[in-house]
Structure formats: structure tokens, C-alpha cells
Scaffold this active site. Structure first.
Site, PDB file in Angstrom:
ATOM      1  N   HIS A   1     -33.280 -21.926  10.383  1.00 10.22           N
ATOM      2  CA  HIS A   1     -33.740 -21.875  11.781  1.00 10.22           C
ATOM      3  C   HIS A   1     -34.133 -20.464  12.198  1.00 10.22           C
ATOM      4  CE1 HIS A   1     -29.912 -20.395  13.614  1.00 10.22           C
ATOM      5  NE2 HIS A   1     -29.323 -21.124  12.688  1.00 10.22           N
TER       6      HIS A   1
ATOM      7  N   ASP B   1     -27.426 -15.335  10.569  1.00 13.52           N
ATOM      8  CA  ASP B   1     -27.607 -16.627  11.255  1.00 13.52           C
ATOM      9  C   ASP B   1     -28.831 -16.582  12.139  1.00 13.52           C
ATOM     10  OD1 ASP B   1     -27.207 -19.153  12.197  1.00 13.52           O
ATOM     11  OD2 ASP B   1     -25.539 -18.656  13.498  1.00 13.52           O
TER      12      ASP B   1
ATOM     13  N   GLU C   1     -32.096 -24.373  16.815  1.00 11.65           N
ATOM     14  CA  GLU C   1     -30.887 -24.972  16.223  1.00 11.65           C
ATOM     15  C   GLU C   1     -29.657 -24.636  17.058  1.00 11.65           C
ATOM     16  OE1 GLU C   1     -27.223 -25.237  13.844  1.00 11.65           O
ATOM     17  OE2 GLU C   1     -28.075 -23.432  14.695  1.00 11.65           O
ATOM     18  N   GLU C   2     -29.617 -23.408  17.568  1.00  9.60           N
ATOM     19  CA  GLU C   2     -28.382 -22.925  18.189  1.00  9.60           C
ATOM     20  C   GLU C   2     -28.005 -23.635  19.482  1.00  9.60           C
ATOM     21  OE1 GLU C   2     -26.359 -21.296  16.691  1.00  9.60           O
ATOM     22  OE2 GLU C   2     -27.281 -19.847  15.335  1.00  9.60           O
TER      23      GLU C   2
ATOM     24  N   ASP D   1     -28.462 -22.373   5.980  1.00  6.45           N
ATOM     25  CA  ASP D   1     -28.014 -21.875   7.278  1.00  6.45           C
ATOM     26  C   ASP D   1     -26.517 -21.559   7.212  1.00  6.45           C
ATOM     27  OD1 ASP D   1     -27.737 -21.173   9.916  1.00  6.45           O
ATOM     28  OD2 ASP D   1     -27.740 -23.226  10.670  1.00  6.45           O
TER      29      ASP D   1
ATOM     30  N   HIS E   1     -22.744 -15.101  15.345  1.00  8.44           N
ATOM     31  CA  HIS E   1     -22.950 -15.130  16.809  1.00  8.44           C
ATOM     32  C   HIS E   1     -22.407 -13.890  17.530  1.00  8.44           C
ATOM     33  CE1 HIS E   1     -22.991 -19.867  16.642  1.00  8.44           C
ATOM     34  NE2 HIS E   1     -23.919 -19.316  15.877  1.00  8.44           N
TER      35      HIS E   1
END
Ligand SMILES: [Zn+2]
Length: 460
Positions: A283, A295, A329-330, A357, A427
Site C-alpha cells: 500500500h 509501512d 489500506e491504513e 505489508d 505507525h
């Protein structure tokens, strides 16, 4: 004489087929070696990632950087000369963090600043923030046992930790993530006015970890933030001594109308069975902290790079191979859903989908969504991928973005690199380019390209 000659011919045929399959395996290993040589001598995955992290930066859906990432990956794949490169329109949610959050623990006369960040999708607090007593719980199950009278007007502190003994860090994440996704709903149900979540990581540090959270329209929305693990420990220690200690936080996030964005897709047509499609996906969006390096910058550049390897090494796949850089995606999965919707609408036949991912770390294994003959077949390829890190091919796998293709009978395959350091960065502001090891990233590229090649040669 007759018996002997039959036996002779049977033995000859068996012998020949063994030689042929050994030959095929040799040829396959030579092809995969070409990918390896190209990637380790002239590879572009690392420079691609450098650009994505430093020239574009983090790229939350609907942001300017996300738009820049779409244009750059589109143009880059065009320049590589793939058969077709196109954009697929997707409507995405748009949320902004706004001015940086502040938080304090009030312990008697002491006022201590702590590191927090709003969870993705959270509402803001008022300008003045919220301040209340704190009820610590070890996960949602424990919360549910509390007397609502005790919860009412207070802040719920979710402090369930990652399982220290879980071999896979991803499993430890899976055991705690519902606190983030449903924590605000469950706390609000009992009358809480906010939640603070222990950051989802094994690591003890001062980085708060954001991530998606949900509301239920029929339950009052309350603000939600994550606190760094160092400060979660501090808060928990203080509460044991002083249950009247208070927590204050202020955050300024805002939700906007949906924005137009895109999945970015590149394709090389199959020479023998062009209608059978195999995709590799990651993503392109990321959270709005750090640079979205692991990520999922690493997954995105790996997907672009595997197609480039086919092209550069002069390998025309028998089946069509496609790179899909999914958007959103997130915080919505709109890209994955849109891709599957259009695939069904256009009657496309996706025989397999590989998702990367889980960070740009050293390859460990592939997980396959199906059991039985198909898994057996894919497993026979493991020795070809072992020189580059793949130790096994097992049942159970897939990924969020390719998940919606399952209904169409697509075999889903998850790429699993080593999981130990992924949640140190996940994140957070710490998810930056310098955390990615170039060689580990490249080994990932080679194993994914190798599997893609075998799928395109032999089908399923
Ligand atoms: Zn991701």
C-alpha cells in the site's frame, strides 16, 4: 524378454521425467539467480525508497503527499516501460491530525508531560482538552466487567501489553489491537469521556503509535489517543500509588469530506495465458507520522521493483503479472475494495495475489490461504527460494488489501519477513528510511520476484 522391456521402459520414463524436472528446477534457479544479480548489482528498490521517504515523506490518504506519491509511482513505472500503467480512481476518507497533541499526568502537585498522539480517525478534544481520573484496564474484557458508575466521566487507560513470549510479533499485535480498534466504542458505552491506549509494541520507548480506530454512530464519540510505552509504565505506576491521579490531553484532529485518490497499477502481459493474472501488492498510503518507510514504503517499492526485474532480465512471463499499489489500506481499505470490485465487474481472473505489508526485513516465509494440492505445489518451490531467505511455505496467509479478492477464488499469499523489529517503528515518527536495511529489502525483492516467476510459469 517382454517383462524386462516393459520394466526397462517404465524405468526409462521415470528416469527421463526426473531428469526433466531437475532440468526445469535448474532453469528456474538460473532465472531467479538473474533477478538476484540484477537486484544486488543494479537494483532500484533502495533508491526508490529513498525518494519515497525523503522527497515525498509520509502520505496519509487524501493528503498532498499521497497525491505526489501516486504521480511519482505512476511516472516511474511508465518510465520503466511496462506494457501498461494506469490509475484506478478511489474515493478515500480524509482525516488530519492538526496541531500536535499535548498531555500531562497530574499526580498530586506534580504535573508531568507525556508523549501521546491521536489515534487515526479520532475526534478532537475541546480547545481546553479533557482532564479526568483514570481507570486502568487490561484489555476490553476487563473493561466490560467494570461497574458503569465507576467508569462514568473518567478516562479509560487500556494497558494490555504485547505478549512477550509470542514468537511472531504480528501475533502479539493481533492480541492487543482490538483495544485500539474498538476501545473508544466500548469505553463510551460505559460512560467514559476519553481513552488512552498503551502503544502497540514490544519496545519500551517514547514514541506513541497511531493507527485506525472506529466509532459506532449510535454511541457517543469520545477522543482517543495512544501513549508511549515508557509513559504508559509511568502512568500505571503512579495509579497504583495514587488512584486519584488525573490525566489530561488535548488534540486537534479533524475529519473532512472524502477525497479522490488512486490505486497505481503496472502490468506486463503474459505470453501464453494473458487472461490469468497474478498480482503483487503493497500500500502506497501511510500514517502521518515518520516516513511510512517499513509501512509500507518497502512493500510499495518491492512491488515496483519485481516488475522491473522481469523487464530488465528479459523474462517475458507466461501469465500476466501486475503490480498494484493500493491506496488507503491504513484508514479505510478503499483501494483494496475498489480493486476487487472492478476485477469482478470486468470478469478478470486473478489466480494468485501476493501482498508485502509486513516491513522490509529479511524474508522468512510465505503464507498461503489454501491448503491441499495447491499448497503442496507451491511448497515444492521452497528450495528455489531458500538461497534468498525463504525457510518455508505454509498454510494461512494473505493480506488486508488482497483480502477482498478471496471471494473470486484468488489464492492469497502473504510475504512474511522477520517480524521482530517491525513494531518498534510501526505507525510512529521512528518509521524512517534509515531503519531499512538495504540488503534485507533486496532479499525481499528477489524472493517475491522468484515466487511471481514460478507462479507465472506454472500457474496453479
Ligand atoms: Zn501497512
Amino acid at each position: 524378454v517382454k517383462k524386462i522391456s516393459i520394466r526397462f521402459f517404465v524405468a526409462l520414463i521415470i528416469g527421463m521425467s526426473v531428469i526433466m524436472s531437475v532440468n526445469a528446477q535448474n532453469q528456474d534457479s538460473v532465472q531467479i539467480r538473474k533477478f538476484f544479480e540484477e537486484e544486488f548489482n543494479r537494483g532500484k528498490s533502495y533508491p526508490y525508497l529513498d525518494y519515497l521517504c525523503h522527497d515525498i515523506g509520509h502520505r496519509l490518504s487524501g493528503s498532498k503527499q499521497a497525491e505526489k506519491a501516486v504521480q511519482w509511482t505512476y511516472q516511474t513505472m511508465k518510465n520503466e516501460g511496462f506494457d501498461s500503467v494506469w490509475l484506478q480512481e478511489v474515493k478515500v476518507p480524509r482525516w488530519e491530525r492538526g496541531k500536535k497533541e499535548t498531555a500531562f499526568i497530574f499526580d498530586g502537585d506534580r504535573k508531568m508531560p507525556v508523549k501521546i498522539c491521536a489515534l487515526g480517525g479520532s475526534i478532537a478534544t475541546s480547545q481546553n482538552g479533557i482532564k479526568a481520573k483514570v481507570i486502568e484496564v487490561n484489555g476490553i474484557e476487563e473493561l466490560k466487567k467494570l461497574d458503569p458508575e465507576k467508569v462514568k466521566g473518567n478516562i479509560i487507560f487500556y494497558n494490555k501489553q504485547f505478549d512477550k513470549q509470542a514468537m511472531s510479533a504480528g501475533h502479539a499485535y493481533g492480541g492487543t489491537v482490538e483495544q485500539r480498534s474498538r476501545g473508544a466504542i466500548e469505553a463510551s458505552r460505559l460512560g467514559a469521556i476519553g481513552i488512552v491506549l498503551r502503544s502497540l509494541t514490544h519496545s519500551l520507548d517514547t514514541f506513541p503509535h497511531t493507527g485506525a480506530m472506529n466509532y459506532n454512530d449510535s454511541i457517543t464519540k469520545i477522543p482517543a489517543c495512544a501513549i508511549s510505552t515508557v509513559h504508559a509504565e509511568m502512568l500505571s505506576t503512579i495509579l497504583k500509588r495514587n488512584p486519584d491521579a488525573k490525566f489530561y490531553f488535548q488534540q486537534n484532529c479533524k475529519k473532512f469530506d472524502d477525497a479522490i485518490s488512486y490505486n497505481v497499477i503496472g502490468e506486463i502481459k503474459g505470453s501464453e495465458k494473458p487472461d490469468e493474472i497474478i498480482i503483487v501488492g503493497g500500500h502506497l498510503d501511510s500514517w502521518d507520522l515518520g516516513q511510512g518507510a517499513h509501512d509500507d514504503g518497502t512493500g510499495s517499492v518491492q512491488c515496483m521493483e519485481v516488475l522491473r526485474l522481469f523487464k530488465t532480465c528479459g523474462i517475458r512471463p507466461k501469465r500476466t503479472i501486475r503490480t498494484v499499489l493500493f491506496m488507503n489500506e491504513e484508514n479505510g481499505l478503499r483501494g483494496g475494495l475498489k480493486y476487487a470490485e472492478l476485477s469482478a465487474l470486468n470478469n478478470e481472473k486473478h489466480i494468485a495475489a501476493i501482498e508485502t505489508d509486513a516491513g522490509g526485513f529479511m524474508p522468512r516465509f510465505f503464507g498461503v490461504s489454501v491448503d491441499g494440492k495447491i499448497l503442496d505445489k507451491i511448497s515444492t518451490w521452497q528450495p528455489l527460494l531458500e538461497p534468498y531467505g525463504i525457510q518455508k511455505i505454509t498454510n494461512g496467509g494473505g493480506g488486508a488489501d488482497i483480502g477482498p479478492l478471496k471471494k473470486q477464488g484468488t489464492v492469497l499469499i502473504g510475504f512474511h519477513p522477520d517480524s521482530q523489529r517491525y513494531f518498534d517503528y510501526h505507525h510512529t515518527d521512528a518509521d524512517t528510511f534509515d531503519k531499512v536495511n538495504k540488503r534485507e529489502l533486496q532479499f525481499g525483492v528477489v524472493t517475491i520476484a522468484g515466487l511471481l516467476y514460478l507462479l507465472s510459469e506454472y500457474g496453479l
